[in-house]
Design a protein around this motif. Structure first.
Motif, PDB file in Angstrom:
ATOM      1  N   ARG A  48       0.830  -1.203   0.000  1.00 49.39           N
ATOM      2  CA  ARG A  48       0.000   0.000   0.000  1.00 49.39           C
ATOM      3  C   ARG A  48       0.864   1.252   0.000  1.00 49.39           C
ATOM      4  O   ARG A  48       2.095   1.207   0.188  1.00 49.39           O
ATOM      5  CB  ARG A  48      -0.919   0.011   1.215  1.00 49.39           C
ATOM      6  CG  ARG A  48      -1.680  -1.271   1.433  1.00 49.39           C
ATOM      7  CD  ARG A  48      -2.692  -1.556   0.358  1.00 49.39           C
ATOM      8  NE  ARG A  48      -3.920  -0.801   0.559  1.00 49.39           N
ATOM      9  CZ  ARG A  48      -4.980  -0.880  -0.233  1.00 49.39           C
ATOM     10  NH1 ARG A  48      -4.951  -1.646  -1.306  1.00 49.39           N
ATOM     11  NH2 ARG A  48      -6.074  -0.178   0.025  1.00 49.39           N
ATOM     12  N   THR A  49       0.217   2.403  -0.170  1.00 52.04           N
ATOM     13  CA  THR A  49       0.929   3.683  -0.210  1.00 52.04           C
ATOM     14  C   THR A  49       0.308   4.654   0.786  1.00 52.04           C
ATOM     15  O   THR A  49      -0.898   4.916   0.735  1.00 52.04           O
ATOM     16  CB  THR A  49       0.881   4.302  -1.621  1.00 52.04           C
ATOM     17  OG1 THR A  49       1.422   3.384  -2.566  1.00 52.04           O
ATOM     18  CG2 THR A  49       1.682   5.591  -1.660  1.00 52.04           C
ATOM     19  N   THR A 216       5.954  -1.286  -1.166  1.00 52.08           N
ATOM     20  CA  THR A 216       5.195  -0.452  -0.238  1.00 52.08           C
ATOM     21  C   THR A 216       5.822   0.925  -0.242  1.00 52.08           C
ATOM     22  O   THR A 216       7.048   1.052  -0.149  1.00 52.08           O
ATOM     23  CB  THR A 216       5.246  -1.043   1.191  1.00 52.08           C
ATOM     24  OG1 THR A 216       4.727  -2.375   1.155  1.00 52.08           O
ATOM     25  CG2 THR A 216       4.439  -0.201   2.158  1.00 52.08           C
ATOM     26  N   CYS A 231      -1.933   7.561  -3.727  1.00 54.98           N
ATOM     27  CA  CYS A 231      -1.955   7.009  -2.364  1.00 54.98           C
ATOM     28  C   CYS A 231      -3.274   6.339  -1.995  1.00 54.98           C
ATOM     29  O   CYS A 231      -4.334   6.669  -2.528  1.00 54.98           O
ATOM     30  CB  CYS A 231      -1.647   8.120  -1.359  1.00 54.98           C
ATOM     31  SG  CYS A 231      -0.029   8.886  -1.621  1.00 54.98           S
ATOM     32  N   ASP A 232      -3.179   5.418  -1.036  1.00 51.74           N
ATOM     33  CA  ASP A 232      -4.353   4.756  -0.478  1.00 51.74           C
ATOM     34  C   ASP A 232      -4.832   5.461   0.784  1.00 51.74           C
ATOM     35  O   ASP A 232      -6.028   5.573   1.029  1.00 51.74           O
ATOM     36  CB  ASP A 232      -4.030   3.295  -0.134  1.00 51.74           C
ATOM     37  CG  ASP A 232      -3.503   2.534  -1.325  1.00 51.74           C
ATOM     38  OD1 ASP A 232      -4.270   2.372  -2.290  1.00 51.74           O
ATOM     39  OD2 ASP A 232      -2.330   2.104  -1.308  1.00 51.74           O
ATOM     40  N   ARG A 233      -3.889   5.916   1.617  1.00 50.64           N
ATOM     41  CA  ARG A 233      -4.194   6.646   2.850  1.00 50.64           C
ATOM     42  C   ARG A 233      -3.332   7.896   2.884  1.00 50.64           C
ATOM     43  O   ARG A 233      -2.260   7.949   2.275  1.00 50.64           O
ATOM     44  CB  ARG A 233      -3.900   5.786   4.094  1.00 50.64           C
ATOM     45  CG  ARG A 233      -4.763   4.539   4.186  1.00 50.64           C
ATOM     46  CD  ARG A 233      -4.253   3.564   5.233  1.00 50.64           C
ATOM     47  NE  ARG A 233      -4.373   4.103   6.581  1.00 50.64           N
ATOM     48  CZ  ARG A 233      -3.359   4.229   7.434  1.00 50.64           C
ATOM     49  NH1 ARG A 233      -2.136   3.889   7.072  1.00 50.64           N
ATOM     50  NH2 ARG A 233      -3.565   4.694   8.648  1.00 50.64           N
ATOM     51  N   ASP A 247      -8.314   7.265   4.999  1.00 51.72           N
ATOM     52  CA  ASP A 247      -8.289   6.768   3.626  1.00 51.72           C
ATOM     53  C   ASP A 247      -8.452   7.955   2.685  1.00 51.72           C
ATOM     54  O   ASP A 247      -9.153   8.922   3.004  1.00 51.72           O
ATOM     55  CB  ASP A 247      -9.405   5.757   3.395  1.00 51.72           C
ATOM     56  CG  ASP A 247      -9.189   4.487   4.213  1.00 51.72           C
ATOM     57  OD1 ASP A 247      -8.053   4.254   4.656  1.00 51.72           O
ATOM     58  OD2 ASP A 247     -10.165   3.738   4.414  1.00 51.72           O
ATOM     59  N   ASP A 249     -10.075   8.789  -0.087  1.00 55.63           N
ATOM     60  CA  ASP A 249     -11.381   9.293  -0.510  1.00 55.63           C
ATOM     61  C   ASP A 249     -12.121   9.967   0.644  1.00 55.63           C
ATOM     62  O   ASP A 249     -12.812  10.979   0.447  1.00 55.63           O
ATOM     63  CB  ASP A 249     -12.233   8.151  -1.078  1.00 55.63           C
ATOM     64  CG  ASP A 249     -11.707   7.654  -2.411  1.00 55.63           C
ATOM     65  OD1 ASP A 249     -11.027   8.432  -3.111  1.00 55.63           O
ATOM     66  OD2 ASP A 249     -11.963   6.481  -2.760  1.00 55.63           O
TER      67      ASP A 249
END
Length: 342
Positions: A48-49, A216, A231-233, A247, A249
């Motif tokens: 993840r990022t 990662t 990015c994810d978070r 997160d 979004d």
């Protein structure tokens, strides 16, 4: 042995880095501290990022350099999952650091100053391989493989950095970071010095490499549009502290900290017909030597009340869904209705 969840690769807890302010004859008297990083905590799951954002001077790069132990932390733990088990980067000796750094590497902001102009690309990319005892033949084969991996020709290995554009230099920097096949890459504003069209190419390269190699990322940037794409978070920093983490979004659509909402308002809309009104933050940033009693953002916050100026807010979860991450350091987080971006 330190413990952390199975799917977590990097876990930072209460990380602090203070730089002493010295005065007097021969500067022997410490009169205060610059609290560059003041109690930062976050984690990153495998593959993840996490984006780390904030204005210049908030401590983003200090966090990155402390994680890799380019500078020693004042306090806190940095748990990192290596192939041989979990280690605390904050307490490793030189031998342990050398071994751990094969699995966590950094891409620097400036593609011009981060490459030695007196060394050919072959030697620049092979430097980490040479430090870990690879033979000359293995170094050459690995460098050619890496150049092709980042979209450059293998025959470029004999050229010097001045022969390349900014985007090509950053690709070389990425190749060097991947030389030892790391699992985590810390990218410190890797596209901020590049043209917009080249930025897109490098970002797409980072995404492709993440998918191919299971990388990662800790991605540091002040460009919120880039962060949303990659990015994810996202963790938002202000004066050495994380003020909101969620997160991507959720954070962009429903910010709960006034500073986050103000940052998001500064992102221009891609539609040229829409009206864009960035919010101006009034007041001055608190000087680094001064220890703030309450919320660091309170002197500039239009919503601040008495408790904001007397008691520092803790980073706490405000999500009612356990599967959703949304942490905020604001006393009024549940009460405020703040504007995000669609």
């Amino acid at each position: 042995m330190p413990q952390m969840p199975e799917d977590t690769v990097l876990q930072v807890t209460n990380l602090k880095k203070y730089f002493p302010i010295e005065s007097g004859f021969l500067r022997r008297k410490v009169v205060g501290n610059v609290r560059a990083v003041d109690g930062v905590s976050f984690y990153i799951k495998k593959g993840r990022t996490l984006g780390l954002v904030g204005e210049s001077g908030c401590g983003k790069t200090t966090v990155a350099r402390t994680i890799l132990r380019a500078i020693d932390p004042t306090e806190g733990s940095i748990l990192f999952r290596t192939r041989d088990g979990i280690v605390d980067m904050a307490t490793l000796d030189n031998e342990g650091l050398k071994k751990a750094r094969t699995e966590i590497q950094m891409v620097f902001q400036d593609p011009y100053s981060s490459l030695n102009p007196r060394m050919p690309i072959m030697d620049i990319i092979a430097e980490p391989l040479r430090a870990h005892g690879y033979s000359r033949k293995d170094q050459e084969e690995r460098v050619k493989e890496l150049l092709e991996l980042v979209g450059l020709r293998a025959e470029y290995a004999r050229r010097y950095p001045h022969s390349f554009s900014g985007g090509q230099r950053q690709r070389i920097g990425i190749a060097r970071a991947l030389a030892l096949n790391p699992s985590v890459v810390v990218a410190d504003e890797p596209v901020s010095a590049l043209d917009v069209s080249v930025q897109a190419q490098v970002l797409n390269l980072l995404l492709d490499l993440q998918e191919q190699m299971g990388l990662t990322y800790l991605f540091i940037s002040h460009d919120l549009s880039v962060v949303r794409y990659l990015c994810d978070r996202v963790a938002v920093m202000y004066l050495g502290r994380i003020v909101e983490l969620a997160d991507v979004d959720i954070l962009y659509g429903q910010p709960r900290h006034p500073y986050t909402s103000t940052l998001l308002s500064s992102v221009p809309d891609a539609d040229p017909r829409s009206a864009w009104h960035a919010k101006a933050i009034k007041g001055e940033i608190t000087g680094p030597p001064r220890e703030v009693r309450g919320c660091a953002f309170a002197p500039r916050c239009p919503y601040a009340v008495g408790i904001c100026k007397s008691t520092a807010p803790e980073l706490r979860s405000i999500s009612t869904d356990e599967s959703v991450t949304h942490e905020v350091a604001c006393h009024l987080a549940e009460e405020l209705e703040l504007e995000g971006v669609s």
